[in-house]
Design a protein around this motif. Structure first.
Motif: not given
Length: 406
Positions: A54-65, A340-342, A347-361
């Motif tokens: 549900l939280w992911i939906y709440g984040l995505l609905v601010r980015v995509v339809p 490229l989106l407003p 989107v960058m914040a969401m993208a950093w989560v897997p990037i930072g998680y896997l790099l630190s792991s």
């Protein structure tokens, strides 16, 4: 092991092999459920998985339809790891729940300016850090990015409040262990994990360094490279060391290996993170294979899709193995399109989560596909962004055509 950690940390004040965040959840659920801990903790974890979707939906609905956001939330909850890991007494599901909840609360704090959301984001981030440590690297920069991008005067105060709450949540168990036992640590396994990363995974060893020479002497010349720490621990005279002595020795050996060639260590870390990212995992734990011998004990799956729950989970895993590499590449496209989106900051914040998680792991642990379980739903969310962009462009052109027709 988690129950032992619960006893060691909260009753004795000694840092345990596991950080205290997940044992704290088990202690709370156990205090409320009595003798039915396993049943109720898995129920709680399934609820966490649903809330995370549900939280992911709440984040995505601010980015995509909205339909695409709904698809992303459903996909995040429908992948095999989300189902099977929640059914096990393992810490990945609460980690995903805490990180996703922290992101959502940060967004709400940025939108409303309310400090209660900033406090919730900080506490959830700190709790995630006490569960698996690496979420501090994954979630905290993302939250700071979201709050710094808020168009309101008090955004830096909200950011500072979030960071302080996260720090307090992490420091409290460290201070408790320091006060009770004189060992202010979040966990007592750092040396073992780092040994697995440097010596087991990368085979990086400095034979001339003093700690390494001590280990080789205890091993009677046996080469520990490529061998997991628990197997090294059982070999030769290393077996005679207590846990604290072994952890300190393994930590020093790993640090000496890094110092021998720090550039090789730094270059190998993103390569290992990429390997962790792309690898779909076998989510049925090895100790669960005995279920195959007792399939009559398995609950039948919904709609009787196959003959047993085990067969159903195996079918889900096979589907995940086929789908996961595709999702990874589409998620990377989602990161690129998202810039490229407003709503690029989100989107960058969401993208950093897997990037930072896997790099630190990858910097502190050897390869295990299970380590990406906590970020699988977030990768699924990123994978629907290209579809949302395409639909947004198509609907925009359709509206333009209708207005031109009028």
């Amino acid at each position: 092991a988690y129950l032992d950690a619960m006893h060691e940390v909260f009753l004795e004040g000694h840092p345990s092999y596991f950080p205290p965040g997940y044992p704290a959840l088990l202690a709370l659920v156990g205090a409320l459920s009595g003798q039915h801990l396993g049943r109720w903790v898995t129920f709680v974890q399934h609820v966490m998985a649903v809330l995370g979707g549900l939280w992911i939906y709440g984040l995505l609905v601010r980015v995509v339809p909205q339909p695409v956001a709904l698809l992303g939330g459903l996909l995040a909850g429908a992948l095999s790891p989300t189902f099977t890991v929640a059914q096990a007494v393992m810490s990945e599901t609460p980690t995903f729940f805490a990180m996703t909840g922290a992101l959502y609360c940060a967004v709400r704090s940025a939108e409303t300016g309310h400090s209660r959301f900033a406090i919730a984001a900080g506490v959830l981030t700190g709790w995630a850090g006490t569960i698996r440590v690496v979420p501090l690297v994954a979630a905290l920069p993302s939250i700071c990015l979201i709050l710094s991008g808020a168009k309101r005067p008090g955004r830096y105060c909200l950011m500072g409040l979030t960071v302080c709450c996260a720090a307090i949540t992490v420091v409290l168990p460290i201070a408790w262990c320091g006060y009770q036992s004189g060992r202010p640590q979040l966990a007592s396994s750092q040396g073992f994990h780092l040994f697995n990363r440097v010596v087991t995974e990368q085979r990086q060893l400095d034979n001339a360094a003093p700690a390494t020479q001590s280990l080789l002497t205890l091993l009677e010349g046996w080469d520990p490279r490529g061998v997991a720490w628990w197997d090294v621990r059982a070999h030769g005279k290393v077996h005679d060391l207590n846990d604290e002595e072994a952890e300190r020795l393994f930590h020093r050996v790993a640090v000496e290996g890094i110092r021998k060639d720090p550039l090789a260590f730094m270059v190998y870390t993103p390569r290992l993170a990429w390997k962790m990212f792309l690898a779909p995992a076998d989510w049925i734990a090895a100790w669960g294979d005995t279920i195959a011998l007792h399939q009559h004990l398995e609950s039948p799956p919904p709609l009787l899709i196959t003959e047993s729950g085990l067969k159903w989970r195996e079918a889900m895993e096979a589907f995940h193995w086929s789908l996961w590499p595709v999702l990874c590449w589409v998620a990377i496209a989602g990161m690129v399109f998202g810039v490229l989106l407003p709503q690029r900051i989100l989107v960058m914040a969401m993208a950093w989560v897997p990037i930072g998680y896997l790099l630190s792991s990858a910097a502190v642990e050897f390869f295990s596909p299970r380590y990406n379980a906590a970020v699988v739903p977030i990768v699924a969310a990123l994978a629907v962004i290209p579809l949302g962009v395409v639909l947004s462009l198509a609907s925009g052109k359709l509206r333009d055509g209708e207005e031109a027709g009028r």
